[in-house]
Design a protein around this motif. Structure first.
Motif, short mmCIF file in Angstrom:
data_model
loop_
_atom_site.label_atom_id
_atom_site.label_comp_id
_atom_site.label_asym_id
_atom_site.label_seq_id
_atom_site.Cartn_x
_atom_site.Cartn_y
_atom_site.Cartn_z
N LEU A 113 0.83 -1.20 0.00
CA LEU A 113 0.00 0.00 0.00
C LEU A 113 0.87 1.25 0.00
O LEU A 113 2.08 1.18 0.16
CB LEU A 113 -0.91 0.00 1.23
CG LEU A 113 -0.18 -0.06 2.58
CD1 LEU A 113 -0.49 1.17 3.41
CD2 LEU A 113 -0.60 -1.31 3.33
N TRP A 114 0.19 2.36 -0.18
CA TRP A 114 0.84 3.67 -0.08
C TRP A 114 0.16 4.43 1.05
O TRP A 114 -1.06 4.40 1.19
CB TRP A 114 0.65 4.47 -1.38
CG TRP A 114 1.37 3.88 -2.55
CD1 TRP A 114 0.86 2.99 -3.46
CD2 TRP A 114 2.71 4.11 -2.93
NE1 TRP A 114 1.81 2.67 -4.38
CE2 TRP A 114 2.97 3.35 -4.09
CE3 TRP A 114 3.74 4.90 -2.41
CZ2 TRP A 114 4.19 3.34 -4.74
CZ3 TRP A 114 4.96 4.89 -3.07
CH2 TRP A 114 5.18 4.13 -4.22
N TYR A 115 0.96 5.10 1.86
CA TYR A 115 0.44 6.05 2.84
C TYR A 115 0.43 7.43 2.18
O TYR A 115 1.47 7.91 1.71
CB TYR A 115 1.31 6.12 4.10
CG TYR A 115 1.25 4.90 4.97
CD1 TYR A 115 0.03 4.43 5.45
CD2 TYR A 115 2.41 4.22 5.33
CE1 TYR A 115 -0.02 3.31 6.27
CE2 TYR A 115 2.36 3.11 6.15
CZ TYR A 115 1.15 2.66 6.62
OH TYR A 115 1.09 1.56 7.44
N LEU A 116 -0.73 8.05 2.14
CA LEU A 116 -0.87 9.42 1.65
C LEU A 116 -1.08 10.30 2.87
O LEU A 116 -2.12 10.21 3.54
CB LEU A 116 -2.06 9.51 0.69
CG LEU A 116 -2.08 8.47 -0.44
CD1 LEU A 116 -3.34 8.62 -1.28
CD2 LEU A 116 -0.83 8.57 -1.29
N ASP A 117 -0.10 11.10 3.20
CA ASP A 117 -0.10 11.83 4.47
C ASP A 117 -0.05 13.33 4.29
O ASP A 117 0.56 13.84 3.34
CB ASP A 117 1.12 11.42 5.31
CG ASP A 117 1.07 9.99 5.77
OD1 ASP A 117 0.01 9.54 6.23
OD2 ASP A 117 2.11 9.31 5.67
N GLY A 136 -2.38 -1.13 -2.95
CA GLY A 136 -1.58 -1.62 -4.07
C GLY A 136 -1.98 -3.04 -4.37
O GLY A 136 -2.43 -3.37 -5.46
N TYR A 137 -1.84 -3.92 -3.37
CA TYR A 137 -2.20 -5.32 -3.53
C TYR A 137 -2.42 -5.96 -2.15
O TYR A 137 -1.97 -5.45 -1.13
CB TYR A 137 -1.12 -6.11 -4.28
CG TYR A 137 0.22 -6.09 -3.58
CD1 TYR A 137 0.54 -7.03 -2.60
CD2 TYR A 137 1.17 -5.12 -3.88
CE1 TYR A 137 1.75 -6.99 -1.94
CE2 TYR A 137 2.38 -5.08 -3.23
CZ TYR A 137 2.68 -6.02 -2.27
OH TYR A 137 3.88 -5.98 -1.62
N MET A 138 -3.12 -7.08 -2.16
CA MET A 138 -3.26 -7.93 -0.99
C MET A 138 -3.29 -9.36 -1.51
O MET A 138 -4.09 -9.69 -2.39
CB MET A 138 -4.54 -7.60 -0.20
CG MET A 138 -4.63 -8.36 1.11
SD MET A 138 -6.12 -7.96 2.07
CE MET A 138 -5.77 -6.27 2.54
N PHE A 139 -2.40 -10.18 -0.98
CA PHE A 139 -2.27 -11.55 -1.45
C PHE A 139 -2.05 -12.46 -0.26
O PHE A 139 -1.21 -12.18 0.59
CB PHE A 139 -1.09 -11.66 -2.42
CG PHE A 139 -0.81 -13.06 -2.87
CD1 PHE A 139 -1.59 -13.67 -3.84
CD2 PHE A 139 0.26 -13.78 -2.34
CE1 PHE A 139 -1.34 -14.97 -4.26
CE2 PHE A 139 0.52 -15.08 -2.75
CZ PHE A 139 -0.28 -15.67 -3.70
N VAL A 140 -2.80 -13.55 -0.18
CA VAL A 140 -2.59 -14.54 0.88
C VAL A 140 -1.89 -15.74 0.26
O VAL A 140 -2.44 -16.41 -0.63
CB VAL A 140 -3.93 -14.96 1.53
CG1 VAL A 140 -3.69 -16.01 2.60
CG2 VAL A 140 -4.64 -13.75 2.11
#
Length: 144
Positions: A113-117, A136-140
């Motif tokens: 992921l990206w943190y947008l701060d 961005g992505y999530m994968f198990v």
């Protein structure tokens, strides 16, 4: 060419991001009081998390993270723009999380992921005033 003040500001903001990761990864929720402003808005919804103020976020993390056997927040590639006592940033986070099912079978969840701060300097200290996650992505990864 960057001024010495801008170099200092960027390093202080990067250190703030590391302190956030350390607070979460060591489950020291009260350290987040030194990372966020008291009126911070934190939106983790892009990755299935909570949205709310600092108190709600600390409660969410304290309730959700014990479901994981291990986790890390690895941050990099920060793009930081400083304008006086405010700044914005976009920072990459790779967040592997180890989870077990009811039978104890382990799986590795990989989150990118990206943190947008939005940052603000208060009394000479940088704090996160607003944080939003961009998925961005999530994968198990299946266990053997």
């Amino acid at each position: 060419m960057l001024s010495l003040q801008e170099i200092s500001d960027r390093l202080e903001i990067q250190d703030l991001m590391v302190r956030y990761s350390h607070a979460v990864d060591t489950r020291q929720w009260d350290l987040l009081d030194e990372v966020f402003t008291p009126d911070a808005h934190i939106d983790y919804s892009a990755m299935g998390g909570s949205t709310g103020d600092l108190a709600a976020t600390k409660e969410f993390l304290a309730t959700m993270l014990p479901n994981f056997l291990a986790f890390q927040h690895l941050i990099s590639n920060s793009s930081i723009s400083v304008d006086g006592d405010t700044a914005t940033g976009r920072t990459l986070c790779h967040n592997p999380m180890l989870v077990a099912d009811a039978q104890g079978k382990q799986s590795l969840m990989l989150c990118g992921l990206w943190y947008l701060d939005t940052f603000v300097r208060i009394d000479g200290q940088w704090r996160i005033q607003r944080r939003e996650e961009e998925k961005g992505y999530m994968f198990v990864a299946p266990s053997a």
